[in-house]
Design a protein around this motif. Structure first.
Motif, PDB file in Angstrom:
ATOM      1  N   LEU A  59       0.828  -1.208   0.000  1.00  0.00           N
ATOM      2  CA  LEU A  59       0.000   0.000   0.000  1.00  0.00           C
ATOM      3  C   LEU A  59       0.864   1.260   0.000  1.00  0.00           C
ATOM      4  O   LEU A  59       1.833   1.336   0.752  1.00  0.00           O
ATOM      5  N   CYS A  61       2.853   2.362  -2.233  1.00  0.00           N
ATOM      6  CA  CYS A  61       4.121   2.314  -2.981  1.00  0.00           C
ATOM      7  C   CYS A  61       3.941   2.570  -4.478  1.00  0.00           C
ATOM      8  O   CYS A  61       2.889   2.295  -5.050  1.00  0.00           O
ATOM      9  N   ASN A  65       9.761   2.482  -4.263  1.00  0.00           N
ATOM     10  CA  ASN A  65      10.055   2.161  -2.854  1.00  0.00           C
ATOM     11  C   ASN A  65      10.996   0.970  -2.727  1.00  0.00           C
ATOM     12  O   ASN A  65      11.991   1.019  -2.013  1.00  0.00           O
ATOM     13  N   LYS A  69      14.711   1.424  -1.323  1.00  0.00           N
ATOM     14  CA  LYS A  69      14.832   1.140   0.110  1.00  0.00           C
ATOM     15  C   LYS A  69      15.256  -0.278   0.482  1.00  0.00           C
ATOM     16  O   LYS A  69      15.672  -0.501   1.619  1.00  0.00           O
ATOM     17  N   SER A 156       3.432  -7.185   2.115  1.00  0.00           N
ATOM     18  CA  SER A 156       2.146  -6.695   2.604  1.00  0.00           C
ATOM     19  C   SER A 156       1.039  -6.895   1.566  1.00  0.00           C
ATOM     20  O   SER A 156       0.778  -8.031   1.194  1.00  0.00           O
ATOM     21  N   HIS A 267       6.935  -3.603  10.405  1.00  0.00           N
ATOM     22  CA  HIS A 267       6.355  -3.844   9.082  1.00  0.00           C
ATOM     23  C   HIS A 267       7.149  -3.195   7.948  1.00  0.00           C
ATOM     24  O   HIS A 267       6.884  -3.460   6.788  1.00  0.00           O
TER      25      HIS A 267
END
Ligand SMILES: N[C@@H](CCC(=O)N[C@@H](CS)C(=O)NCC(=O)O)C(=O)O
Length: 291
Positions: A59, A61, A65, A69, A156, A267
């Protein structure tokens, strides 16, 4: 037919991190995806090919991302993996309400094919990932790819996407993995909100077709070698992710699963980046194994 354009190309560890844009027929808009190509593939006298790992994000992204990261590029180059990571929803479709919430609409496509009037012409992330994107990658990068040698993972909402894509298409992926997946969306608020918007309350009987815990109970196909990494201090674990429900469903239906619960991790991307080496090495071993 894809109107594929290279938007960026950056050397990173032993390979190139590229971003492409293209027109998606499934989603009716232009989309970006990242592709990491280990350098050996680009040498003119190279004859070796590599498997492809598709990675779906969560969610809020975009494709950026994970690229920025997670630090995955070092391990993809060492393990000789091509990594393809799409955006998480259609963009710029001008559907009323799609930009109002962070957990619905833009950045939250939820990897389903929408059935509701408002969303059904654009929000088709399931078909986009499992059909159009794979075809595009194989049509345009086929010289680099070991045919049929694919895995899928995600984080996720993307972990949910990875699990359902593999469970709904036996044989398409040799391995399915996930970080902190939304594992039983029909029983959590994120899932209920997106399924009711994209699939519709009137189609509630169809929601289970996009729920990993429901799908695994019916799975019949080649061994998927599922791996899940989960942070034990993830604030979403009990209310939204419900990974235990999926693990129990796997056990009940005798589907092998490697579940790693990591003490102290939450998370976010610090958790993901910590376990990328183990996660990728597990996937690579399966992709490079003979059976
Ligand atoms: N609204 C919160 C929760 C959303 C969230 O945790 N998103 C995860 C995937 S479910 C993510 O990858 N966020 C982007 C990031 O950390 O770069 C936020 O944006 O921080």
């Amino acid at each position: 037919m894809y109107d594929l354009r290279e938007e960026s190309s950056s050397k990173c560890w032993g390979g190139y991190q590229k971003v492409y844009s293209h027109f998606s027929k499934e989603l009716n808009c232009r989309m970006n995806f990242g592709i990491y190509l280990p350098e050996f593939l680009l040498n003119s006298n190279n004859k070796e090919k590599a498997p492809v790992l598709y990675y779906l994000s969560g969610l809020t992204c975009t494709e950026q991302n994970f690229i920025i990261k997670s630090g995955f590029q070092r391990y993809a180059s060492e393990l000789k993996l091509i990594v393809v990571n799409p955006d998480t929803s259609p963009r710029g479709c001008n559907i009323e309400g799609e930009d109002t919430d962070w957990d619905f609409g833009t950045g939250a496509g939820f990897y389903v094919d929408s059935l509701t009037e408002k969303f059904k012409n654009n929000y088709r992330m399931y078909s986009y990932v499992t059909k159009e994107l794979i075809q595009l990658v194989e049509d345009n990068f086929g010289d680099f790819i070991i045919k049929g040698c694919r895995a899928i993972s995600g984080h996720s909402m993307g972990g949910h996407g990875a699990l359902i894509s593999a469970l709904k298409n036996p044989g398409l992926f040799k391995c399915a993995a996930a970080f902190a997946p939304i594992s039983n969306p029909i029983n959590c608020l994120w899932g209920k909100k997106c399924f009711s918007g994209y699939l519709g309350e009137e189609n509630k009987n169809l929601w289970a077709n996009y729920d990993a815990s429901e799908l695994v109970a019916k799975y019949k196909g080649p061994d998927l070698k599922i791996r899940i990494d989960q942070g034990a201090d993830d604030p979403y674990l009990n209310d939204q992710l419900k990974v235990d429900n999926f693990v129990k469903a796997c056990q009940k239906s005798n589907v092998p699963i490697n579940y790693y619960l990591h003490e102290g991790f939450d998370h976010g991307y610090f958790f993901v980046s910590t376990f990328i080496p183990d996660h990728f090495s597990h996937i690579s071993k399966i992709l490079y194994s003979k059976n």
